[in-house]
Design a protein around this motif. Sequence first.
Motif, mmCIF file in Angstrom:
data_model
loop_
_atom_site.group_PDB
_atom_site.id
_atom_site.type_symbol
_atom_site.label_atom_id
_atom_site.label_comp_id
_atom_site.label_asym_id
_atom_site.label_seq_id
_atom_site.Cartn_x
_atom_site.Cartn_y
_atom_site.Cartn_z
ATOM 1 N N MET A 1 0.882 -1.302 -0.034
ATOM 2 C CA MET A 1 -0.163 0.006 -0.019
ATOM 3 C C MET A 1 0.874 1.210 -0.015
ATOM 4 S SD MET A 1 -3.070 0.817 2.633
ATOM 5 C CE MET A 1 -4.557 0.156 1.945
ATOM 6 N N SER A 2 0.546 2.278 -0.784
ATOM 7 C CA SER A 2 1.330 3.416 -0.949
ATOM 8 C C SER A 2 0.740 4.454 -0.032
ATOM 9 C CB SER A 2 1.342 3.878 -2.459
ATOM 10 O OG SER A 2 2.154 4.951 -2.598
ATOM 11 N N VAL A 3 1.771 5.076 0.693
ATOM 12 C CA VAL A 3 1.208 6.155 1.408
ATOM 13 C C VAL A 3 1.683 7.614 0.860
ATOM 14 C CG1 VAL A 3 1.348 7.281 3.850
ATOM 15 C CG2 VAL A 3 1.405 4.655 3.508
ATOM 16 N N THR A 4 0.700 8.652 0.734
ATOM 17 C CA THR A 4 0.947 9.751 0.315
ATOM 18 C C THR A 4 0.803 10.687 1.645
ATOM 19 O OG1 THR A 4 0.094 9.093 -1.902
ATOM 20 C CG2 THR A 4 0.269 11.546 -1.346
ATOM 21 N N LEU A 5 1.848 11.536 1.748
ATOM 22 C CA LEU A 5 1.797 12.481 2.885
ATOM 23 C C LEU A 5 2.116 13.724 2.254
ATOM 24 C CD1 LEU A 5 3.620 10.518 5.512
ATOM 25 C CD2 LEU A 5 1.377 10.646 5.324
ATOM 26 N N THR A 6 1.450 14.795 2.717
ATOM 27 C CA THR A 6 1.997 16.282 2.365
ATOM 28 C C THR A 6 2.889 16.551 3.404
ATOM 29 O OG1 THR A 6 0.140 17.070 3.836
ATOM 30 C CG2 THR A 6 -0.604 16.715 1.610
ATOM 31 N N GLU A 7 3.761 17.903 2.972
ATOM 32 C CA GLU A 7 4.483 18.414 3.677
ATOM 33 C C GLU A 7 3.663 18.604 5.201
ATOM 34 O OE1 GLU A 7 6.948 22.527 4.037
ATOM 35 O OE2 GLU A 7 7.347 21.544 2.137
ATOM 36 N N LEU A 45 13.590 7.518 18.974
ATOM 37 C CA LEU A 45 12.477 8.068 17.705
ATOM 38 C C LEU A 45 13.576 7.907 16.587
ATOM 39 C CD1 LEU A 45 10.680 11.056 18.745
ATOM 40 C CD2 LEU A 45 9.911 8.727 18.538
ATOM 41 N N ALA A 46 14.939 8.063 16.597
ATOM 42 C CA ALA A 46 15.851 7.960 15.651
ATOM 43 C C ALA A 46 15.867 6.677 15.015
ATOM 44 C CB ALA A 46 17.267 8.571 15.958
ATOM 45 N N SER A 47 15.662 5.463 15.878
ATOM 46 C CA SER A 47 15.660 4.212 15.297
ATOM 47 C C SER A 47 14.644 3.596 14.569
ATOM 48 C CB SER A 47 15.819 3.207 16.533
ATOM 49 O OG SER A 47 14.731 3.320 17.360
ATOM 50 N N ALA A 48 13.653 4.529 14.501
ATOM 51 C CA ALA A 48 12.058 4.323 13.572
ATOM 52 C C ALA A 48 12.633 3.871 12.443
ATOM 53 C CB ALA A 48 11.102 5.348 13.663
ATOM 54 N N THR A 49 11.806 2.795 11.677
ATOM 55 C CA THR A 49 12.100 2.400 10.216
ATOM 56 C C THR A 49 10.931 2.528 9.661
ATOM 57 O OG1 THR A 49 11.363 0.213 11.087
ATOM 58 C CG2 THR A 49 13.514 0.343 11.065
ATOM 59 N N GLY A 50 10.907 2.046 8.272
ATOM 60 C CA GLY A 50 9.656 2.411 7.487
ATOM 61 C C GLY A 50 9.507 3.848 7.124
ATOM 62 N N LEU A 51 8.258 4.213 6.451
ATOM 63 C CA LEU A 51 7.980 5.648 6.344
ATOM 64 C C LEU A 51 8.235 6.303 7.457
ATOM 65 C CD1 LEU A 51 6.337 7.575 4.278
ATOM 66 C CD2 LEU A 51 4.287 6.856 5.313
ATOM 67 N N VAL A 52 7.695 5.912 8.838
ATOM 68 C CA VAL A 52 7.772 6.611 9.810
ATOM 69 C C VAL A 52 9.098 7.058 10.188
ATOM 70 C CG1 VAL A 52 7.252 6.676 12.465
ATOM 71 C CG2 VAL A 52 5.580 5.846 10.910
ATOM 72 N N GLY A 53 10.039 6.115 10.154
ATOM 73 C CA GLY A 53 11.425 6.586 10.314
ATOM 74 C C GLY A 53 11.949 7.253 9.436
ATOM 75 N N ARG A 54 11.590 7.377 8.132
ATOM 76 C CA ARG A 54 12.032 8.522 7.022
ATOM 77 C C ARG A 54 11.423 9.969 7.544
ATOM 78 N NH1 ARG A 54 11.832 3.812 4.267
ATOM 79 N NH2 ARG A 54 9.947 4.056 3.547
ATOM 80 N N VAL A 55 10.144 9.866 7.839
ATOM 81 C CA VAL A 55 9.809 11.190 8.243
ATOM 82 C C VAL A 55 10.359 11.482 9.501
ATOM 83 C CG1 VAL A 55 7.545 12.249 8.933
ATOM 84 C CG2 VAL A 55 7.451 10.655 7.049
ATOM 85 N N LEU A 56 10.364 10.785 10.365
ATOM 86 C CA LEU A 56 11.022 11.266 11.630
ATOM 87 C C LEU A 56 12.500 11.949 11.463
ATOM 88 C CD1 LEU A 56 9.741 9.074 14.170
ATOM 89 C CD2 LEU A 56 8.701 11.322 13.675
ATOM 90 N N ALA A 57 13.319 11.419 10.429
ATOM 91 C CA ALA A 57 14.577 11.540 10.205
ATOM 92 C C ALA A 57 14.763 12.912 9.527
ATOM 93 C CB ALA A 57 15.064 10.462 9.565
ATOM 94 N N ASP A 58 13.715 13.096 8.871
ATOM 95 C CA ASP A 58 13.906 14.475 8.115
ATOM 96 C C ASP A 58 13.486 15.663 8.625
ATOM 97 O OD1 ASP A 58 13.859 16.420 5.900
ATOM 98 O OD2 ASP A 58 12.027 15.762 4.957
ATOM 99 N N ARG A 59 14.607 16.257 9.132
ATOM 100 C CA ARG A 59 14.425 17.545 9.764
ATOM 101 C C ARG A 59 14.448 18.901 9.144
ATOM 102 N NH1 ARG A 59 16.912 15.979 15.552
ATOM 103 N NH2 ARG A 59 15.765 14.003 16.033
ATOM 104 N N ARG A 60 14.241 18.730 7.977
ATOM 105 C CA ARG A 60 14.382 19.984 7.076
ATOM 106 C C ARG A 60 13.051 21.252 7.571
ATOM 107 N NH1 ARG A 60 13.106 18.318 1.531
ATOM 108 N NH2 ARG A 60 12.415 16.735 2.650
ATOM 109 N N LYS A 61 12.229 20.594 7.939
ATOM 110 C CA LYS A 61 11.157 21.675 8.393
ATOM 111 C C LYS A 61 11.052 21.262 9.816
ATOM 112 C CE LYS A 61 9.591 23.458 4.519
ATOM 113 N NZ LYS A 61 9.356 24.777 4.425
ATOM 114 N N ALA A 62 11.216 22.123 10.706
ATOM 115 C CA ALA A 62 11.199 22.014 12.120
ATOM 116 C C ALA A 62 9.983 21.991 12.622
ATOM 117 C CB ALA A 62 12.354 23.021 12.860
ATOM 118 N N VAL A 63 9.637 21.254 13.870
ATOM 119 C CA VAL A 63 8.479 21.542 14.368
ATOM 120 C C VAL A 63 8.435 22.398 15.406
ATOM 121 C CG1 VAL A 63 7.739 19.027 13.758
ATOM 122 C CG2 VAL A 63 8.874 19.600 15.808
ATOM 123 N N SER A 64 7.091 22.961 15.765
ATOM 124 C CA SER A 64 6.993 23.999 16.760
ATOM 125 C C SER A 64 6.616 23.452 17.986
ATOM 126 C CB SER A 64 6.401 25.201 16.266
ATOM 127 O OG SER A 64 6.089 26.008 17.489
#
Length: 133
Positions: A1-7, A45-64
């Motif tokens: 199943m393909s997951v499509t996430l917006t920014e 959190l840095a040890s997450a895998t899959g889509l979740v791991g990729r999203v959590l590893a991407d810190r280009r857009k910082a969270v508030s």
Amino acid sequence: MSVTLTEQNEITLRTAAYGAVSLLAAAGAAGGSPHKIATTGTVALASATGLVGRVLADRRKAVSLDGRSVADLADHVLPALTASMSLLAQQDPAEADNFRSTVLVAIETAQQDRTSPAVAEMTRKITAALDAA
């Protein structure tokens, strides 16, 4: 199943996961070790895998994760946890399970040997938000 996430979806997931660790650190502040809680939770959190791991590893857009109080932070993070679970469950239930287990492992790791009534209660609230979806 393909997951499509917006920014924005990705920001919500990061806010939820890192916010859960921040909430736990804030709850553990009375015990004197919020920095250790935040550090160990973030490493988990840095040890997450899959889509979740990729999203959590991407810190280009910082969270508030700003707020004047734990209540302000909770008002922001707990709904993000529920929204993240709902979003992922609609697109890929396996990734929803991955997200849930990733957050729970992070908060379990973060609170290791530092359990207080406040930390236990915050853990309950985080788990309830994850399960509300």
